[in-house]
Design an enzyme around this catalytic site. Structure first.
Site, PDB file in Angstrom:
ATOM      1  N   ARG A 104      54.358-142.120  33.799  1.00 53.20           N
ATOM      2  CA  ARG A 104      55.156-141.665  34.830  1.00 53.20           C
ATOM      3  C   ARG A 104      55.425-139.969  34.805  1.00 53.20           C
ATOM      4  NH1 ARG A 104      60.945-143.778  37.540  1.00 53.20           N
ATOM      5  NH2 ARG A 104      59.312-145.411  38.082  1.00 53.20           N
ATOM      6  N   HIS A 131      53.325-145.404  43.799  1.00 54.07           N
ATOM      7  CA  HIS A 131      54.042-146.163  42.977  1.00 54.07           C
ATOM      8  C   HIS A 131      53.312-147.484  43.002  1.00 54.07           C
ATOM      9  CE1 HIS A 131      56.998-147.633  40.231  1.00 54.07           C
ATOM     10  NE2 HIS A 131      58.295-147.558  40.848  1.00 54.07           N
ATOM     11  N   GLN A 134      55.168-150.902  41.785  1.00 56.84           N
ATOM     12  CA  GLN A 134      56.335-151.326  42.684  1.00 56.84           C
ATOM     13  C   GLN A 134      55.571-152.181  43.733  1.00 56.84           C
ATOM     14  OE1 GLN A 134      59.875-150.669  42.557  1.00 56.84           O
ATOM     15  NE2 GLN A 134      59.769-152.229  44.073  1.00 56.84           N
ATOM     16  N   ASP A 225      63.770-146.833  50.904  1.00 61.01           N
ATOM     17  CA  ASP A 225      63.733-146.396  49.583  1.00 61.01           C
ATOM     18  C   ASP A 225      64.796-144.787  49.673  1.00 61.01           C
ATOM     19  OD1 ASP A 225      63.310-145.211  47.007  1.00 61.01           O
ATOM     20  OD2 ASP A 225      61.338-144.419  47.460  1.00 61.01           O
ATOM     21  N   CYS A 265      63.446-150.918  46.530  1.00 60.56           N
ATOM     22  CA  CYS A 265      62.722-150.482  45.172  1.00 60.56           C
ATOM     23  C   CYS A 265      63.772-150.440  44.279  1.00 60.56           C
ATOM     24  CB  CYS A 265      61.632-149.542  45.242  1.00 60.56           C
ATOM     25  SG  CYS A 265      62.280-147.970  45.843  1.00 60.56           S
ATOM     26  N   ARG A 293      59.435-157.005  38.921  1.00 65.23           N
ATOM     27  CA  ARG A 293      58.436-155.724  38.286  1.00 65.23           C
ATOM     28  C   ARG A 293      58.135-156.532  37.189  1.00 65.23           C
ATOM     29  NH1 ARG A 293      59.650-150.605  39.572  1.00 65.23           N
ATOM     30  NH2 ARG A 293      57.854-150.342  38.300  1.00 65.23           N
TER      31      ARG A 293
HETATM   32  N1   CP Z   1      61.837-148.732  41.294  1.00 67.58           N
HETATM   33  C1   CP Z   1      61.790-148.141  40.151  1.00 67.58           C
HETATM   34  O1   CP Z   1      60.623-147.768  39.910  1.00 67.58           O
HETATM   35  O2   CP Z   1      62.853-147.888  39.627  1.00 67.58           O
HETATM   36  P1   CP Z   1      62.951-146.973  38.171  1.00 67.58           P
HETATM   37  O3   CP Z   1      62.736-145.391  38.722  1.00 67.58           O
HETATM   38  O4   CP Z   1      64.348-147.413  37.558  1.00 67.58           O
HETATM   39  O5   CP Z   1      61.821-147.331  37.094  1.00 67.58           O
HETATM   40  N1  NVA Z   2      60.806-142.262  45.759  1.00 65.45           N
HETATM   41  C1  NVA Z   2      61.580-142.468  44.434  1.00 65.45           C
HETATM   42  C2  NVA Z   2      61.123-143.790  44.010  1.00 65.45           C
HETATM   43  C3  NVA Z   2      62.132-144.155  42.641  1.00 65.45           C
HETATM   44  C4  NVA Z   2      61.525-145.478  42.198  1.00 65.45           C
HETATM   45  C5  NVA Z   2      61.478-141.481  43.477  1.00 65.45           C
HETATM   46  O1  NVA Z   2      60.225-141.029  43.459  1.00 65.45           O
HETATM   47  O2  NVA Z   2      62.269-140.840  43.161  1.00 65.45           O
END
Ligand code: CP
Ligand code: NVA
Length: 309
Positions: A104, A131, A134, A225, A265, A293
Protein backbone atom coordinates in the site's frame (compact mmCIF):
# COMPACT_ATOMS: atom_id res chain seq x y z
CA UNK A 1 8.99 -17.61 -12.50
CA UNK A 2 7.73 -17.34 -16.07
CA UNK A 3 4.01 -16.99 -15.47
CA UNK A 4 4.16 -14.50 -12.64
CA UNK A 5 0.73 -13.00 -11.97
CA UNK A 6 0.27 -9.65 -10.24
CA UNK A 7 -2.89 -7.90 -9.10
CA UNK A 8 -2.37 -4.17 -9.49
CA UNK A 9 -5.69 -3.26 -11.10
CA UNK A 10 -8.91 -5.19 -11.72
CA UNK A 11 -8.17 -5.98 -15.42
CA UNK A 12 -5.07 -7.92 -14.33
CA UNK A 13 -7.64 -10.71 -13.93
CA UNK A 14 -10.02 -11.61 -16.74
CA UNK A 15 -13.77 -11.89 -16.21
CA UNK A 16 -13.68 -15.70 -15.84
CA UNK A 17 -10.89 -15.49 -13.29
CA UNK A 18 -12.87 -12.89 -11.30
CA UNK A 19 -15.93 -15.16 -11.17
CA UNK A 20 -13.75 -18.15 -10.27
CA UNK A 21 -12.13 -16.16 -7.46
CA UNK A 22 -15.54 -15.13 -6.12
CA UNK A 23 -16.60 -18.80 -6.11
CA UNK A 24 -13.42 -19.76 -4.25
CA UNK A 25 -13.86 -16.87 -1.80
CA UNK A 26 -17.42 -18.07 -1.09
CA UNK A 27 -16.03 -21.57 -0.48
CA UNK A 28 -13.45 -20.24 1.99
CA UNK A 29 -16.17 -18.22 3.70
CA UNK A 30 -18.47 -21.23 4.02
CA UNK A 31 -15.62 -23.39 5.31
CA UNK A 32 -15.84 -25.66 2.25
CA UNK A 33 -12.10 -25.23 1.65
CA UNK A 34 -9.61 -25.19 4.46
CA UNK A 35 -6.29 -23.42 4.21
CA UNK A 36 -4.36 -25.72 6.56
CA UNK A 37 -0.99 -26.71 5.16
CA UNK A 38 -2.33 -25.32 1.89
CA UNK A 39 -1.22 -23.09 -0.93
CA UNK A 40 1.06 -20.93 1.25
CA UNK A 41 2.64 -23.69 3.35
CA UNK A 42 6.30 -22.78 4.00
CA UNK A 43 5.80 -19.52 2.12
CA UNK A 44 6.24 -15.96 3.35
CA UNK A 45 4.36 -12.87 2.20
CA UNK A 46 5.73 -9.36 2.80
CA UNK A 47 3.14 -6.72 3.66
CA UNK A 48 4.52 -3.22 3.03
CA UNK A 49 2.23 -0.46 4.30
CA UNK A 50 3.31 3.14 3.69
CA UNK A 51 -0.17 4.40 4.66
CA UNK A 52 -2.44 3.50 7.59
CA UNK A 53 -4.73 0.48 7.32
CA UNK A 54 -6.99 -1.57 9.55
CA UNK A 55 -8.98 -3.88 7.27
CA UNK A 56 -6.48 -4.52 4.49
CA UNK A 57 -3.51 -5.19 6.71
CA UNK A 58 -5.32 -7.38 9.22
CA UNK A 59 -7.32 -9.32 6.62
CA UNK A 60 -4.18 -10.07 4.57
CA UNK A 61 -2.35 -11.17 7.69
CA UNK A 62 -5.18 -13.49 8.70
CA UNK A 63 -5.61 -14.78 5.13
CA UNK A 64 -1.90 -15.69 4.94
CA UNK A 65 -2.14 -17.55 8.22
CA UNK A 66 -5.27 -19.39 7.10
CA UNK A 67 -3.41 -20.55 3.98
CA UNK A 68 -0.58 -21.94 6.09
CA UNK A 69 1.92 -19.17 5.32
CA UNK A 70 3.86 -16.56 7.26
CA UNK A 71 3.41 -12.82 6.96
CA UNK A 72 6.00 -10.14 7.45
CA UNK A 73 4.51 -6.69 8.10
CA UNK A 74 6.80 -3.80 7.19
CA UNK A 75 6.10 -0.10 7.41
CA UNK A 76 7.70 1.94 4.64
CA UNK A 77 9.69 3.93 7.21
CA UNK A 78 11.50 0.93 8.65
CA UNK A 79 12.82 -0.17 5.27
CA UNK A 80 15.82 1.45 3.56
CA UNK A 81 13.19 2.50 1.01
CA UNK A 82 12.39 5.31 3.44
CA UNK A 83 16.01 6.47 3.18
CA UNK A 84 16.17 6.50 -0.58
CA UNK A 85 16.89 2.92 -1.66
CA UNK A 86 15.09 2.45 -4.96
CA UNK A 87 11.84 0.55 -5.25
CA UNK A 88 13.48 -1.64 -7.93
CA UNK A 89 16.36 -2.69 -5.66
CA UNK A 90 13.93 -3.27 -2.78
CA UNK A 91 11.82 -5.43 -5.06
CA UNK A 92 14.75 -7.53 -6.31
CA UNK A 93 16.00 -8.14 -2.78
CA UNK A 94 12.59 -9.01 -1.31
CA UNK A 95 11.98 -11.40 -4.20
CA UNK A 96 14.97 -13.45 -2.97
CA UNK A 97 13.36 -13.89 0.47
CA UNK A 98 9.59 -13.95 0.14
CA UNK A 99 6.98 -15.60 -2.09
CA UNK A 100 4.66 -12.61 -2.63
CA UNK A 101 4.59 -8.89 -1.87
CA UNK A 102 1.51 -6.88 -0.84
CA UNK A 103 2.01 -3.12 -0.91
CA UNK A 104 0.00 0.00 0.00
CA UNK A 105 1.51 3.29 -1.06
CA UNK A 106 0.69 6.66 -2.65
CA UNK A 107 1.73 6.60 -6.28
CA UNK A 108 0.42 3.81 -8.44
CA UNK A 109 3.59 4.01 -10.50
CA UNK A 110 5.60 2.88 -7.47
CA UNK A 111 3.60 -0.35 -7.28
CA UNK A 112 3.93 -0.85 -11.04
CA UNK A 113 7.73 -0.44 -10.77
CA UNK A 114 7.86 -2.82 -7.81
CA UNK A 115 5.93 -5.43 -9.78
CA UNK A 116 8.06 -4.95 -12.90
CA UNK A 117 11.23 -5.70 -10.89
CA UNK A 118 9.81 -8.47 -8.72
CA UNK A 119 10.09 -12.15 -9.55
CA UNK A 120 7.21 -12.95 -7.16
CA UNK A 121 3.53 -11.89 -7.38
CA UNK A 122 2.74 -8.33 -6.26
CA UNK A 123 -0.64 -7.23 -4.91
CA UNK A 124 -1.84 -3.63 -4.81
CA UNK A 125 -3.28 -3.02 -1.33
CA UNK A 126 -4.33 0.55 -2.33
CA UNK A 127 -2.69 3.38 -4.21
CA UNK A 128 -3.94 6.90 -4.86
CA UNK A 129 -5.50 5.57 -8.07
CA UNK A 130 -6.82 2.07 -7.37
CA UNK A 131 -8.05 -0.28 -4.63
CA UNK A 132 -8.65 -3.54 -6.51
CA UNK A 133 -8.79 -5.82 -3.43
CA UNK A 134 -11.65 -3.71 -2.09
CA UNK A 135 -13.53 -4.08 -5.36
CA UNK A 136 -13.16 -7.88 -5.34
CA UNK A 137 -14.67 -8.03 -1.85
CA UNK A 138 -17.41 -5.64 -2.98
CA UNK A 139 -18.35 -7.96 -5.85
CA UNK A 140 -18.50 -10.86 -3.40
CA UNK A 141 -20.77 -8.83 -1.10
CA UNK A 142 -23.10 -7.83 -3.94
CA UNK A 143 -23.24 -11.36 -5.34
CA UNK A 144 -24.33 -12.71 -1.94
CA UNK A 145 -27.52 -10.65 -2.41
CA UNK A 146 -28.00 -10.84 -6.18
CA UNK A 147 -26.35 -13.73 -8.01
CA UNK A 148 -26.82 -12.12 -11.44
CA UNK A 149 -24.65 -8.99 -11.73
CA UNK A 150 -26.39 -7.94 -14.93
CA UNK A 151 -29.56 -7.28 -12.89
CA UNK A 152 -27.79 -4.94 -10.44
CA UNK A 153 -27.72 -1.15 -10.54
CA UNK A 154 -24.94 0.11 -8.27
CA UNK A 155 -24.79 3.83 -7.44
CA UNK A 156 -21.53 5.27 -6.13
CA UNK A 157 -21.98 8.67 -4.49
CA UNK A 158 -18.98 10.87 -3.68
CA UNK A 159 -15.38 11.26 -4.77
CA UNK A 160 -14.19 9.77 -8.07
CA UNK A 161 -11.23 8.28 -6.21
CA UNK A 162 -9.24 5.03 -5.96
CA UNK A 163 -12.18 3.04 -4.59
CA UNK A 164 -14.50 4.47 -7.24
CA UNK A 165 -12.01 3.67 -10.04
CA UNK A 166 -11.68 0.03 -9.06
CA UNK A 167 -15.44 -0.30 -8.61
CA UNK A 168 -16.07 1.06 -12.13
CA UNK A 169 -13.60 -1.42 -13.64
CA UNK A 170 -15.05 -4.29 -11.60
CA UNK A 171 -18.60 -3.39 -12.62
CA UNK A 172 -17.60 -3.22 -16.28
CA UNK A 173 -15.93 -6.60 -16.08
CA UNK A 174 -18.95 -8.42 -14.60
CA UNK A 175 -21.58 -6.56 -16.67
CA UNK A 176 -23.08 -4.63 -13.73
CA UNK A 177 -24.64 -1.20 -14.20
CA UNK A 178 -22.83 1.56 -12.30
CA UNK A 179 -23.99 5.16 -11.87
CA UNK A 180 -21.50 7.62 -10.40
CA UNK A 181 -22.77 10.76 -8.65
CA UNK A 182 -19.93 13.17 -7.86
CA UNK A 183 -19.39 16.93 -7.71
CA UNK A 184 -17.99 18.66 -10.79
CA UNK A 185 -14.19 18.47 -10.71
CA UNK A 186 -14.17 15.25 -8.69
CA UNK A 187 -15.15 12.85 -11.45
CA UNK A 188 -13.34 9.54 -11.97
CA UNK A 189 -10.38 9.73 -14.34
CA UNK A 190 -10.97 9.73 -18.08
CA UNK A 191 -8.46 6.93 -18.55
CA UNK A 192 -10.38 4.68 -16.14
CA UNK A 193 -13.70 5.46 -17.82
CA UNK A 194 -12.20 4.71 -21.24
CA UNK A 195 -10.82 1.36 -20.05
CA UNK A 196 -14.16 0.52 -18.41
CA UNK A 197 -16.10 1.32 -21.59
CA UNK A 198 -13.72 -0.95 -23.53
CA UNK A 199 -14.23 -3.77 -21.01
CA UNK A 200 -18.01 -3.44 -20.71
CA UNK A 201 -20.53 -5.53 -22.59
CA UNK A 202 -22.97 -2.62 -22.17
CA UNK A 203 -20.88 0.59 -22.24
CA UNK A 204 -24.06 2.64 -21.76
CA UNK A 205 -24.43 1.08 -18.30
CA UNK A 206 -21.58 3.28 -16.99
CA UNK A 207 -22.81 6.80 -16.25
CA UNK A 208 -21.42 9.86 -14.45
CA UNK A 209 -23.56 12.74 -13.19
CA UNK A 210 -23.16 15.63 -10.75
CA UNK A 211 -26.70 15.01 -9.47
CA UNK A 212 -26.61 12.49 -6.58
CA UNK A 213 -30.38 11.92 -6.72
CA UNK A 214 -30.14 10.98 -10.38
CA UNK A 215 -27.31 8.51 -9.68
CA UNK A 216 -29.20 6.99 -6.74
CA UNK A 217 -32.51 6.66 -8.63
CA UNK A 218 -33.60 3.01 -8.78
CA UNK A 219 -30.33 1.70 -7.36
CA UNK A 220 -30.07 -1.74 -5.76
CA UNK A 221 -26.91 -0.74 -3.87
CA UNK A 222 -25.76 2.71 -2.77
CA UNK A 223 -22.02 2.95 -2.13
CA UNK A 224 -19.84 5.73 -0.76
CA UNK A 225 -16.31 6.43 0.46
CA UNK A 226 -14.65 9.25 2.39
CA UNK A 227 -14.68 12.75 0.94
CA UNK A 228 -11.02 13.22 1.88
CA UNK A 229 -8.71 10.30 1.18
CA UNK A 230 -5.37 9.59 2.82
CA UNK A 231 -2.84 12.17 1.66
CA UNK A 232 -5.50 14.83 0.90
CA UNK A 233 -5.86 16.27 4.40
CA UNK A 234 -4.88 19.77 3.29
CA UNK A 235 -7.89 19.78 0.91
CA UNK A 236 -10.32 18.70 3.62
CA UNK A 237 -11.97 22.09 4.12
CA UNK A 238 -12.61 22.69 0.44
CA UNK A 239 -13.84 19.14 -0.02
CA UNK A 240 -16.38 19.55 2.80
CA UNK A 241 -17.86 22.47 0.90
CA UNK A 242 -17.78 20.81 -2.50
CA UNK A 243 -19.26 17.50 -1.31
CA UNK A 244 -22.17 18.99 0.64
CA UNK A 245 -25.27 17.29 -0.80
CA UNK A 246 -23.35 14.11 -1.63
CA UNK A 247 -24.12 12.36 1.66
CA UNK A 248 -25.91 9.00 1.72
CA UNK A 249 -28.71 9.87 4.11
CA UNK A 250 -32.31 8.72 4.49
CA UNK A 251 -33.52 11.12 1.80
CA UNK A 252 -31.01 9.87 -0.79
CA UNK A 253 -31.69 6.26 0.19
CA UNK A 254 -35.35 7.02 -0.52
CA UNK A 255 -34.43 7.59 -4.19
CA UNK A 256 -33.10 4.05 -4.50
CA UNK A 257 -35.17 0.86 -4.70
CA UNK A 258 -37.28 0.05 -1.63
CA UNK A 259 -34.99 -2.81 -0.67
CA UNK A 260 -31.73 -1.07 -1.60
CA UNK A 261 -28.67 -1.81 0.54
CA UNK A 262 -25.87 0.53 1.58
CA UNK A 263 -22.16 -0.11 1.20
CA UNK A 264 -19.03 1.70 2.37
CA UNK A 265 -15.43 0.48 2.12
CA UNK A 266 -14.69 2.02 5.54
CA UNK A 267 -13.34 3.85 7.48
CA UNK A 268 -16.56 5.92 7.62
CA UNK A 269 -17.08 9.45 8.84
CA UNK A 270 -20.65 9.66 10.07
CA UNK A 271 -22.22 13.01 9.28
CA UNK A 272 -19.97 13.51 6.24
CA UNK A 273 -20.28 11.03 3.36
CA UNK A 274 -22.89 8.96 5.23
CA UNK A 275 -25.40 9.80 7.95
CA UNK A 276 -25.16 7.89 11.22
CA UNK A 277 -28.77 6.79 10.77
CA UNK A 278 -28.01 5.07 7.46
CA UNK A 279 -24.58 3.76 8.44
CA UNK A 280 -25.97 2.08 11.56
CA UNK A 281 -29.40 1.32 10.12
CA UNK A 282 -30.96 -1.92 8.87
CA UNK A 283 -30.03 -1.36 5.20
CA UNK A 284 -26.31 -1.11 5.90
CA UNK A 285 -24.17 -4.11 4.93
CA UNK A 286 -20.83 -2.42 5.58
CA UNK A 287 -19.56 -4.97 8.09
CA UNK A 288 -20.39 -7.94 5.83
CA UNK A 289 -18.45 -6.03 3.21
CA UNK A 290 -15.49 -5.59 5.57
CA UNK A 291 -15.56 -9.31 6.46
CA UNK A 292 -15.48 -10.23 2.79
CA UNK A 293 -12.08 -8.57 2.41
CA UNK A 294 -10.70 -11.61 4.25
CA UNK A 295 -12.40 -14.22 2.07
CA UNK A 296 -11.70 -12.46 -1.22
CA UNK A 297 -8.02 -11.98 -0.37
CA UNK A 298 -7.65 -15.58 0.82
CA UNK A 299 -8.83 -16.74 -2.60
CA UNK A 300 -6.71 -14.11 -4.38
CA UNK A 301 -3.44 -15.02 -2.64
CA UNK A 302 -3.98 -18.74 -3.17
CA UNK A 303 -4.65 -18.09 -6.87
CA UNK A 304 -1.68 -15.77 -7.46
CA UNK A 305 0.86 -17.94 -5.66
CA UNK A 306 -0.36 -21.13 -7.36
CA UNK A 307 -0.53 -19.47 -10.79
CA UNK A 308 2.97 -18.04 -10.42
CA UNK A 309 4.81 -21.16 -9.19
N1 CP B 1 -11.24 -0.34 3.22
C1 CP B 1 -9.93 -0.38 3.54
O1 CP B 1 -9.05 -0.62 2.71
O2 CP B 1 -9.69 -0.14 4.86
P1 CP B 1 -8.26 0.05 5.53
O3 CP B 1 -7.72 1.37 5.07
O4 CP B 1 -8.53 0.01 7.00
O5 CP B 1 -7.36 -1.06 5.08
N1 NVA C 1 -10.31 6.53 -0.61
C1 NVA C 1 -9.83 6.12 0.68
C2 NVA C 1 -10.00 4.66 0.86
C3 NVA C 1 -9.61 4.12 2.20
C4 NVA C 1 -9.76 2.64 2.30
C5 NVA C 1 -8.38 6.54 0.84
O1 NVA C 1 -7.61 6.37 -0.12
O2 NVA C 1 -8.02 7.03 1.91
Amino acid sequence: MHNKRDFLTIPDLDALEVIDLLDKAADYKAGRVRGGAGPLADKTVALIFKKPSTRTRVSFDVAINKLGGHSLALSGAELQLGRGETIEDTSRVLSRYVDAIVIRTDEHDEVARLAASASVPVVNALTDDFHPCQALADLLTIRERQADFSKVRLAYIGDGNNVCHSLILAAAMVDMEIAIGCPKGYEPSRAVLTTAVELAKRPESITVTDDPAQAAAGADFLYTDVWTSMGQDDESRERHERFAGFQIDTALLGRAKDDALVMHCLPAYRGEEISAEVMDGPRSIVFDQAENRLHAQTALLAFLVEASS
